[in-house]
Design a protein around this motif. Sequence first.
Motif, PDB file in Angstrom:
ATOM      1  N   LEU A 125       4.205   8.069   4.747  1.00  0.00           N
ATOM      2  CA  LEU A 125       2.939   8.491   5.352  1.00  0.00           C
ATOM      3  C   LEU A 125       1.743   7.747   4.759  1.00  0.00           C
ATOM      4  CD1 LEU A 125       3.486  12.371   5.379  1.00  0.00           C
ATOM      5  CD2 LEU A 125       4.007  10.740   7.184  1.00  0.00           C
ATOM      6  N   SER A 126       1.870   7.336   3.494  1.00  0.00           N
ATOM      7  CA  SER A 126       0.756   6.692   2.806  1.00  0.00           C
ATOM      8  C   SER A 126       0.515   5.270   3.286  1.00  0.00           C
ATOM      9  CB  SER A 126       1.013   6.679   1.293  1.00  0.00           C
ATOM     10  OG  SER A 126       1.225   7.972   0.805  1.00  0.00           O
ATOM     11  N   GLY A 127       1.595   4.552   3.662  1.00  0.00           N
ATOM     12  CA  GLY A 127       1.460   3.130   3.934  1.00  0.00           C
ATOM     13  C   GLY A 127       1.675   2.326   2.665  1.00  0.00           C
ATOM     14  N   SER A 128       1.952   1.033   2.807  1.00  0.00           N
ATOM     15  CA  SER A 128       2.340   0.208   1.663  1.00  0.00           C
ATOM     16  C   SER A 128       1.225   0.075   0.631  1.00  0.00           C
ATOM     17  CB  SER A 128       2.763  -1.185   2.145  1.00  0.00           C
ATOM     18  OG  SER A 128       3.910  -1.106   2.953  1.00  0.00           O
ATOM     19  N   LEU A 129      -0.013  -0.123   1.065  1.00  0.00           N
ATOM     20  CA  LEU A 129      -1.101  -0.368   0.122  1.00  0.00           C
ATOM     21  C   LEU A 129      -1.359   0.844  -0.765  1.00  0.00           C
ATOM     22  CD1 LEU A 129      -3.583  -2.344   2.413  1.00  0.00           C
ATOM     23  CD2 LEU A 129      -2.033  -3.247   0.668  1.00  0.00           C
ATOM     24  N   ALA A 130      -1.441   2.029  -0.165  1.00  0.00           N
ATOM     25  CA  ALA A 130      -1.672   3.245  -0.952  1.00  0.00           C
ATOM     26  C   ALA A 130      -0.457   3.583  -1.810  1.00  0.00           C
ATOM     27  CB  ALA A 130      -2.006   4.409  -0.022  1.00  0.00           C
ATOM     28  N   ALA A 131       0.755   3.332  -1.286  1.00  0.00           N
ATOM     29  CA  ALA A 131       1.965   3.609  -2.060  1.00  0.00           C
ATOM     30  C   ALA A 131       2.036   2.722  -3.296  1.00  0.00           C
ATOM     31  CB  ALA A 131       3.203   3.407  -1.187  1.00  0.00           C
ATOM     32  N   ALA A 132       1.571   1.465  -3.177  1.00  0.00           N
ATOM     33  CA  ALA A 132       1.571   0.566  -4.331  1.00  0.00           C
ATOM     34  C   ALA A 132       0.643   1.078  -5.435  1.00  0.00           C
ATOM     35  CB  ALA A 132       1.155  -0.839  -3.895  1.00  0.00           C
TER      36      ALA A 132
END
Length: 686
Positions: A139-146
Motif C-alpha cells: 500500500l505504501s509504494g516503493s519509495l515510502a517502503a524504502a
Amino acid sequence: MGCRVSAALKRLELMTGGASRGSRGGGPGPAGPEPPVAPARLGRELRELLEASNAMGPEQKVGWQRWLQQPAKEVEPPPWQKLCYRSSLLLAEGAQEAASNAAAEVAALRPLPVQPLENMPWLQHLCCLLEALDAVLCLSGSLAAAEVAEEVFPKLDEVWEVLRRYAKIAVLKPTLPETDVGALRAARLCAGDLGAATPRAQLAPLCEAALRLPLQILARCTPTGPEAVTGQDLLELADGDLSLAVFCAVSALRAPGLRASGRLKLRVWQLLQELSTFQFFASEISPFRERSDETPLQDFEAQHPGYAHGLALCLLQADALEACCDLVVANAEATQRVGIIIGCLRMLHSLSASDRLWASGRLLARRIAVLWPRFGYRVLAPHLRRLAASEAGAQGELRRDLRTLAWLLYHAPELAELARPLAAEMALRLLKGSPETLAVAIAAAANAGALTEGTLLDALSAMESTQKEAVQQRFPEETNQRLWIVEAAWPVIEELGLWPAEEDDSEAAEKRRADIEAIAKLTPEVEGFNSVLPGGVDEAKENWGDDWEAEQQQAEAAQTKADKPCSMPITLGALGVPLPGPQSLGSRSQLFAHLCSSPSELHCSLDGRLCTEPVLAAPGGELLDVLFQRSSILCWLSQRQVCPVTGVALHAEDLLPAVATWMKMTAVLPYSFGLLASEQPTQIRS
C-alpha cells in the motif's frame, strides 16, 4: 547479526541513492518505483491479514477500517502513508518478538511422521505478521517502503534466520502419496488439462510462505522497483545457500493473492537466468573467486559444468519449469509473458549450450520431455512463431533460441520425437528468411530427425542453387563446425549440399598440416590446451552463441492454440546422469549438499529429482524396480499410458506409494545438515 543488517541497509541506501545497477543476467535496468495501492483494492485480503496479525493498536484499527471503506483511488502522496508507516513498525516489532518462540519450535522438531511441520503456532503467527507487513508495504509504494525499511530491516534479521532454518527442514520433507484409485485417476486427468496448473510437488503452505516472504519484502523496499534486485541480493538473502535461493525465487513465482507483483515475477526469471551464467559462477560461487586475477580461465571452466549440473538439479527439485508454464498461461500482459519466456530460454541456454554441459542439459531436456505438451506447445512454439514473424531485429534472438533447442536435443536424443514437428515447422517457416537463421533452423531440425523424409526434405531438396550456396557458406560458422549437430545427421546435411565440400589435398593444406605439427612439437601437452587456436583455448570447448543484450520489450501476444498433444507410446529410457558433487554450488549450500548426498535410489528414474512423493509402478500387479516422483509420472501418464523407463503399459491406477522409501527419507533427511537436536539415527542402507 550486525554485519548482515549493515549489508542489507547498505544495499538499500545504494538503491535509494539512485544507483542504477543493471542486471548481469541481461535483463532491463530499474523500471521505476512501484506506485502505492489503495487499501480498498486489497479489501478482504488486507482486513483478514491485519486481524490475524493481532499487532494493530486501537488507533490503527480505526484508521484501516476507514480507508478500507473508501473508494479505491491511487493518489500521490497517499493520505494513508502515516498509517502505513506506524503499522509497518508495529508488525516488524511483533515479528521480532515472535521470532524467539518460533526458533524454539524449529529447534524442537523431530523427524517423526506423526509430527506435522504445519503444527507450529508461533511460526504460523510469524508468517502471518510478515504477510501483513508485505501487504502494508504494498500500500505504501516503493519509495515510502524504502524509507521505513531503515527501521524495519534491523528488526527482521533474526526472523530471516528462523525462516531459513525451517525451510531447509521442510522443503524436502517427504509425504506419503495418495493411494485411492479414484483420486489417482482424477489427478491424471487434471494433469492432462493443459489449461490447469502443472502438476508439481506440493509444499506445505507454511513452507511456501517462509521461502517467498523475505524476497517479496526486499523487493517492496527497493525504491527503483523489483528490477533493482540482483542475484547477489538473492544469494545474501539465503545466507549464501544458492540452493535455498533457488527455492525462494521459485516460491516467489507462485505468490498468491492480489499482492502478487507481475514485475517481481518477471524479475525473478531474470535472476534465475543470472544465476545460470558463467560470470555469476566465477564471481560469486567458484573457490577461485578470491584470486580470480591469478587463476587461469581453464580452472574456472573445469569447475563450471559441475556448477551447472547442480543448479539444474535444484531448478528441477523446485519445479521451476512448471512455474514458467503456469505463468505464461495465466499472465495476460504480453510484455511480461514474453519477458518470462526470454528469461527461461536464456537460462536453458546457459545451462546446456556446450558439449561440457551434458549433465545439466540432459536433466533439463528430460524434464522438458515430461512437460512437452505444456512447455513445447504453450511456451516454446508460440514464442518461436512470434520471432519468426517479427522483423529482422529479432533474428539474433530466434537463432539463439533455436540453438538452445538444438543443444537440448543433442544432450537428450529421446526428446527428438516430441520436438520433430515443431523443428520441421520452424525450418519451413524460415525458408524465405536470412541464410544465417535458416542454417540454424535446418541444424535444429536435423537434431530432431526431421530431415529423413517429409515436406521439409522435399523443400530443402528443391531450394534454388543461389539460396543453397548462401546457406552452405553460413552453415559452418552458425553451427560452430557442426559442434552441436548429432553425428547421425551429418550425412543427410552433406547429401543436401548444405555443407561445404572438403578441402582438396593441395599444397596449401599440406603446408597448414606441417605448420600445426611443427607448433605442436614446441608446446607442452596440456589437456584442453590448443596452441594453434587463438588464446590457447580449444574453441570446440567454448560455450558459443551470440552475445546480444537487446530484448524486445513490446510484442504481440501469440494466441496460437496448442497443437494436439503427442500421444505416441514413446519411452525415454534410463536417465543415466549421476548426482553432482555436494560442493558443486559452494560450501554454504547445505540444502544442495543433502540433495546430492542422499542415495541415488531415492531419486526419480524419470528426471533425477529427489522423490518427496515417492511412488512405485506395478502394472498388472507386477512391481517394477523403478521409483518415480508422483507429480512427474502423473504428468507423463496424462499423455501416454506407458512406463517412460521400461516401455511396458502403465496407468495411473498402477502407482503404489513407496512406503519403504518414504520411511527411509523421513528417518534420514533432517540430519543431513545437523538442523535437529536429537541424536542422528543409524543411516539406512539399501
